[in-house]
Scaffold this active site. Structure first.
Site, PDB file in Angstrom:
ATOM      1  N   LYS A  69     -17.727  -1.653   5.503  1.00 44.04           N
ATOM      2  CA  LYS A  69     -18.162  -2.570   4.451  1.00 44.04           C
ATOM      3  C   LYS A  69     -19.680  -2.592   4.291  1.00 44.04           C
ATOM      4  CE  LYS A  69     -17.012  -7.091   2.574  1.00 44.04           C
ATOM      5  NZ  LYS A  69     -16.332  -8.371   2.783  1.00 44.04           N
ATOM      6  N   PHE A  82     -11.376  -8.466  12.983  1.00 50.24           N
ATOM      7  CA  PHE A  82     -10.266  -8.817  12.101  1.00 50.24           C
ATOM      8  C   PHE A  82      -9.968  -7.655  11.144  1.00 50.24           C
ATOM      9  CE2 PHE A  82      -8.820 -10.757   8.031  1.00 50.24           C
ATOM     10  CZ  PHE A  82      -7.562 -11.111   8.472  1.00 50.24           C
ATOM     11  N   GLN A  83      -8.715  -7.302  11.033  1.00 51.93           N
ATOM     12  CA  GLN A  83      -8.246  -6.188  10.201  1.00 51.93           C
ATOM     13  C   GLN A  83      -8.949  -4.871  10.529  1.00 51.93           C
ATOM     14  OE1 GLN A  83      -8.113  -7.502   6.021  1.00 51.93           O
ATOM     15  NE2 GLN A  83      -6.009  -8.176   6.390  1.00 51.93           N
ATOM     16  N   GLU A 104       0.819  -1.215   0.000  1.00 56.01           N
ATOM     17  CA  GLU A 104       0.000   0.000   0.000  1.00 56.01           C
ATOM     18  C   GLU A 104       0.851   1.262   0.000  1.00 56.01           C
ATOM     19  OE1 GLU A 104      -0.621  -2.620   1.889  1.00 56.01           O
ATOM     20  OE2 GLU A 104      -2.722  -3.193   1.642  1.00 56.01           O
ATOM     21  N   MET A 110      24.048   9.706   3.289  1.00 57.14           N
ATOM     22  CA  MET A 110      23.826  10.913   4.077  1.00 57.14           C
ATOM     23  C   MET A 110      23.965  10.607   5.575  1.00 57.14           C
ATOM     24  SD  MET A 110      23.475  14.087   3.567  1.00 57.14           S
ATOM     25  CE  MET A 110      22.570  14.820   2.207  1.00 57.14           C
TER      26      MET A 110
END
Lengths: 596, 114
Positions: A175, A125-126, A63, A491
């Protein structure tokens, strides 16, 4: 008759599921491409995407990649970047791009799936508190609990992301709201909070005052930033005209490169920590400073109590909170850069004439003569500065877009690649996100399929989002990843050398992958070059390939990035490359325990 | 000033702190208080006291009254940062605007013996 009503309403064209509304809203806002990754809580939306062709979905591998790709897309087009990810880890993986877009004012619309409303707060869940987690890294965010609010929220999301100071927004859609049927309406004015009304036009009195200061300046400078790019191509045109009309020298932040052409006669190069000597000296010694769409950030100012001590400062910014945040200014002008620059030009042309500033240019040219970007030529190893120079020489006549990762290579790219136009340079300035450049290049290539898109990377940064090579191959996006490989986090190492007694704690990559084989494993093309004499040929080959390329450019391992303003020092205390021997460096960093 | 080895410029500021009372008119919607409080904690501003309540139910407007301290530059920043939040209608600095009344209410519980 009353019985027939529900049946009828289902057939009305604006009755649809939440999932269908989302895709419809994207189409209504002219979105052609979205970047995303499916998962349980967004499956209804993916089902809708499957059944239409107006909005094309680009599948990424992580993502974070979707977020940076959308940023690259947005920055190279001026359009909002759109992302679709699932709940929980999908949303948390988006946090870095959101924070990045907020810092650099990039318009992103991110739609996240959420667990069904009755499960919110249940540790389902999630599940995660997406609006809670993303609140400090978005311009605004929404959790939509009722499908009949969805259309309004989506339209407002696009409006908020793209107007005023642009930024990322999140719309979190449970959902069950995606499944539910409700009423959709096309975008309309009343969709937006009445409390949100960014000011676009600058105050006329302030503009007059600014013009009289500019007209009377003896040692003026224009300091422009990313705001000019965000204000669109028109703003860059007006900026160029203002430089032309006034004859003033101009410098820019990292984010503002390309607004004024690098080949332009009044260009001083980038300013700030790794900016040019002439730009920083002119900032320090000027008497009138016109800051356009920049925010006096700490990489720009050096120590603030010694920042441009004798100048009167004019600051144009669309965000009132940028005014007087770090540096006190004399004339603030709140408004859109294009709008305000237009007004300034109009008043200047009518009432003022080109100030005589020849002595100032004479002084600037003396600083220029110090040649602060100089480096010693080397026939045996490729110097990173030389690599960027050759890349520039071999690509400047082409339709080229450049993205970068973060670190030394990024500064060298900013110093040695000349940008002639806005929207050609995509880099993570504020947040400094390693791993930005590869997926950003992907997004740029989606928007400009026939252009040459090059990510100038480092060997460490590029591994953070390397998985998107797979997405590039899948979608036939011939991005070129030009890796300045010095086997270090350069760096980090530079700071350790300068400030931490040369103790190179965990900044060396013991086990780098074979980038050529890695490219081939992904189905792309790998190239390697380690000799200065072979570089031009290898770059030409890279340009010719119509596939994603990993170019492993082996450069001098221990080269450091100069010029540099040491920490705690002012603009007029720069350390120049050819003067940065051990003794000078030790002296410049004397406050630190570094080189004791 | 002696600088420690740091990638940041470390500066001490010695401006005196001021106390200001800010009245913030917001849209009464879920999460709006969290946004305001999150701004204060996230940017390191102080909250001396805070009250929230709905003031105009039909317009969905709430008033958040915050007493805060900071240097003049920080106070200005706080006002601008609040003002640019999407659900914020208006920020009024009562300390500057004047015309406001400050009252404290004390409830004292006495133990009375015969």
């Amino acid at each position: 008759m009353s019985d027939a009503k529900p049946q009828e309403s289902r057939d009305l064209p604006n009755q649809m599921t939440g999932a269908a509304m989302i895709v419809r809203a994207l189409a209504d806002h002219g979105v052609k491409h979205i970047f995303g990754y499916p998962g349980g809580a967004v499956l209804p939306i993916y089902d809708e995407i499957f059944q239409q062709e107006e909005v094309q979905h680009i599948l990424v591998r992580h993502e974070q990649g979707a977020g940076h790709a959308a940023e690259g897309y947005a920055r190279s087009t001026g359009l909002p970047g759109v992302v679709l990810v699932t709940s929980g880890p999908g949303a948390t993986n988006m946090v870095t791009p959101l924070a990045d877009a907020l810092m650099d004012s990039i318009p992103l619309v991110c739609i996240t799936g959420q667990v069904p409303t009755h499960l919110i707060g249940n540790d389902a869940f999630q599940e995660c508190d997406t609006v809670g987690i993303t609140r400090p890294c978005t311009k605004h965010n929404w959790l939509v609990r009722d499908v009949n609010d969805l259309a309004k929220v989506l339209h407002e999301a696009f409006y908020v992301a793209t107007t005023g100071r642009p930024g990322p927004v999140v719309v979190d859609v449970p959902k069950d709201v995606q499944f539910a049927t409700g009423t959709y309406h096309p975008p309309r004015k009343s969709d937006v909070h009445v409390s949100y009304a960014p000011r676009v036009k600058g105050d006329a009195t302030a503009i007059r005052k600014a013009v009289s200061m500019l007209a009377g300046a003896k040692r003026p400078i224009i300091y422009s930033g990313g705001g000019v790019i965000n204000a669109g191509v028109a703003a860059s045109k007006l900026l160029r005209e203002l430089v032309e009309v006034t004859g003033f020298p101009i410098t820019s932040t990292l984010m503002g490169l390309g607004a004024y052409p690098a080949s332009g006669p009044n260009w001083l190069g980038m300013l700030g920590m790794h900016g040019t000597y002439e730009a920083n000296m002119a900032m320090h010694d000027c008497d009138v400073m016109l800051c356009v769409g920049a925010r006096f950030d700490d990489r720009i100012t050096g120590r603030t109590d010694a920042f441009s001590p004798n100048s009167k400062k004019i600051h144009i910014d669309i965000d009132p909170s940028s005014i007087n945040k770090n540096i006190r200014v004399d004339v603030p002008i709140i408004g859109d850069c294009a709008n305000v620059l237009g007004d300034i030009l109009q008043v200047f042309k009518a009432e003022a004439k080109k100030p005589a500033i020849d002595p100032w240019w004479f002084e600037i040219n003396r600083w220029r003569a110090r040649n602060s970007l100089a480096f010693k030529a080397n026939n045996d190893v490729i110097l990173p500065q030389y690599a960027i120079q050759r890349l520039y020489e071999n690509t400047k006549h082409l339709d080229t877009y450049i993205t970068t990762e973060v670190g030394q290579h990024q500064m060298w790219a900013a110093q040695f690649y000349g940008f002639e136009e806005p929207h050609r340079w995509m880099t993570s300035g504020g947040l400094g996100t390693m791993g930005y450049g590869l997926p950003a290049a992907l997004g740029v290539q989606v928007a400009h399929p026939d252009s040459l898109v090059i990510d100038i990377g480092g060997d460490a940064s590029v591994q953070m989002t390397m998985q998107e090579m797979s997405a590039a191959v899948q979608h036939d996006l011939p991005i070129k990843i030009f890796i300045l490989n010095n086997q270090y986090m350069g760096m980090v190492r530079q700071w350790q050398q300068l400030l931490h007694g040369n103790r190179l704690s965990h900044s060396y990559s013991e086990a780098l992958p074979d980038f050529v084989k890695l490219a081939e494993a992904y189905g792309g093309v790998g190239l390697q070059c380690s000799k200065p004499g072979d570089l031009d040929g290898a770059i030409k080959e890279m340009i010719k390939v119509r596939k994603p390329v990993l170019f492993d450019c082996r450069v001098a391992n221990l080269e450091n990035c100069f010029p540099m303003i040491p920490s705690g020092k002012a603009h007029n205390e720069m350390l120049l490359p050819l003067e940065a021997n051990d003794e000078a460096t030790a002296k410049a960093f004397a406050g630190g325990k570094a080189l004791v | 000033m002696e600088q420690p080895a740091s990638a940041y410029f470390i500066e001490e500021r010695h401006d005196p702190n001021e106390t200001h009372t800010l009245s913030v008119l917001v849209a009464n919607e879920p999460g709006v208080l969290a946004r305001v409080i999150g701004l204060f904690s996230g940017r390191g501003y102080n909250i001396e006291s805070l009250t929230v309540s709905e003031t105009e139910s039909d317009k969905h407007v709430s008033r958040i009254t915050i007493v805060t301290t900071g240097t003049p530059m920080v106070i200005t920043q706080i006002k601008h940062q609040l003002d640019r939040m999407i659900p914020v209608h208006r920020v009024v600095d009562m300390t500057v605007a004047g015309g406001s009344i400050e009252r404290e209410l004390a409830m004292v519980k006495l133990r009375a013996s015969n």
